[in-house]
Design a protein around this motif. Structure first.
Motif, PDB file in Angstrom:
ATOM      1  N   ALA A   1       0.411   4.019  -2.739  1.00 18.66           N
ATOM      2  CA  ALA A   1       0.069   5.371  -2.308  1.00 18.66           C
ATOM      3  C   ALA A   1       1.110   6.376  -2.791  1.00 18.66           C
ATOM      4  O   ALA A   1       0.765   7.498  -3.186  1.00 18.66           O
TER       5      ALA A   1
ATOM      6  N   LYS B   1      -7.983   8.935  -4.204  1.00 14.56           N
ATOM      7  CA  LYS B   1      -8.108   9.516  -2.869  1.00 14.56           C
ATOM      8  C   LYS B   1      -7.466  10.900  -2.824  1.00 14.56           C
ATOM      9  O   LYS B   1      -7.969  11.810  -2.162  1.00 14.56           O
TER      10      LYS B   1
ATOM     11  N   GLN C   1      -5.594   4.678  -4.884  1.00 19.11           N
ATOM     12  CA  GLN C   1      -4.882   5.670  -4.065  1.00 19.11           C
ATOM     13  C   GLN C   1      -4.876   7.032  -4.764  1.00 19.11           C
ATOM     14  O   GLN C   1      -5.067   8.074  -4.116  1.00 19.11           O
TER      15      GLN C   1
ATOM     16  N   ASN D   1       0.813  -1.208   0.000  1.00 21.97           N
ATOM     17  CA  ASN D   1       0.000   0.000   0.000  1.00 21.97           C
ATOM     18  C   ASN D   1       0.852   1.266   0.000  1.00 21.97           C
ATOM     19  O   ASN D   1       0.478   2.278  -0.606  1.00 21.97           O
TER      20      ASN D   1
END
Length: 290
Positions: free
Chosen positions: A207, A246, A243, A203
């Motif tokens: 990200a 977001k 990601q 992640n």
């Protein structure tokens, strides 16, 4: 009539030269239309998008050829707007990458001090296209020492890094992508999710790439970004794409997923339709790059 025939005969070799020499070794499919399509159609589709993801198999020679071809065509269509974003360079090497693109340093320094991947030759054509056209290249990936750190001790310890180190990462804490992405990660790990810290490092990887793209996108309105990464990072528009959304909820994304598939001759497209907007199957019989 004879003149017309002679003219046609003279034009035929020229037409053959203009054809894609690798065309027989890949097939492109539009999953929204459930129909075969072309690379040019993919490029034209960027009129309604901001970021085009290419999810590759790292050793697929045809996939690398197509990445370079697509980027070249995008530059032709958007000569002043294009940027290249790459998993293959890490954020703390952005200065080295910029210095190479500006012509300040040699390629050997880019490769050594920019910590280029061992198969950099597979990506060189894209970097050179960006350099020749004075276009930016985004070093998108998290520094390996920090993904290794998360694998050992978890995401929480990233908060202990100093300000310089944190500047190479997305804003902390990292939001881990759960749900379907966690399930897919488990499938790759052999039917179980594996250690949570390994999933957390995945992640962080996603990200950082998503945030690197988002930063550039917000600072360069109207830009078009071509992102190249391993297929898992963008498959089903999870991972890096999730990601990115977001950090930049309004960004419009198209994803290509490419596979060297044993069913290349008679593809079963239904096996792939959920993975991307476009699916590219390549001839698995061609030599791998490593």
């Amino acid at each position: 009539m004879k003149i017309t025939v002679i003219a046609l005969m003279l034009l035929l070799p020229l037409a053959a030269l203009c054809q894609d020499p690798m065309a027989a070794h890949y097939k492109v499919y539009n999953t929204a239309k459930n129909a075969p399509t072309t690379i040019d159609d993919v490029v034209n589709d960027m009129a309604k998008a901001d970021v085009l993801f290419f999810g590759e198999e790292h050793n697929d020679s045809t996939g690398h050829y197509l990445e370079a071809l697509i980027f070249k065509k995008l530059i032709e269509k958007y000569p002043a707007k294009m940027a290249l974003s790459m998993e293959m360079f890490q954020t703390d090497c952005q200065t080295v990458l910029n210095e190479y693109l500006a012509g300040f340093i040699r390629e050997k320094n880019l490769i050594s001090e920019g910590r280029a991947w061992k198969n950099y030759k597979d990506y060189r054509a894209m970097v050179e296209s960006a350099k020749d056209n004075h276009l930016p290249v985004i070093a998108g990936n998290a520094p390996t020492r920090y993904t290794n750190m998360v694998t050992r001790v978890g995401l929480g310890d990233l908060q202990k890094l100093d300000a310089t180190a944190k500047s190479w990462l997305p804003p902390l804490p990292i939001d881990t992508a759960t749900g379907r992405y966690y399930e897919k990660f488990g499938e790759v790990m052999g039917g179980h999710a594996g250690p949570m810290k390994v999933y957390q490092s995945q992640n962080l990887w996603d990200a950082t790439m998503g945030y690197s793209i988002a930063k550039f996108y917000k600072a360069n309105k109207g830009s078009k970004i071509f992102q190249v990464n391993g297929g898992f990072h963008s498959e089903e528009k999870l991972g890096t794409i999730a990601q990115l959304k977001k950090y930049a909820p309004n960004v419009k994304v198209i994803n290509i997923q490419a596979y060297a598939d044993d069913g290349f001759e008679t593809p079963d497209w239904t096996k792939f339709t959920k993975f991307g907007d476009y699916i590219i199957l390549t001839n698995p019989k061609l030599a791998k790059t490593f």
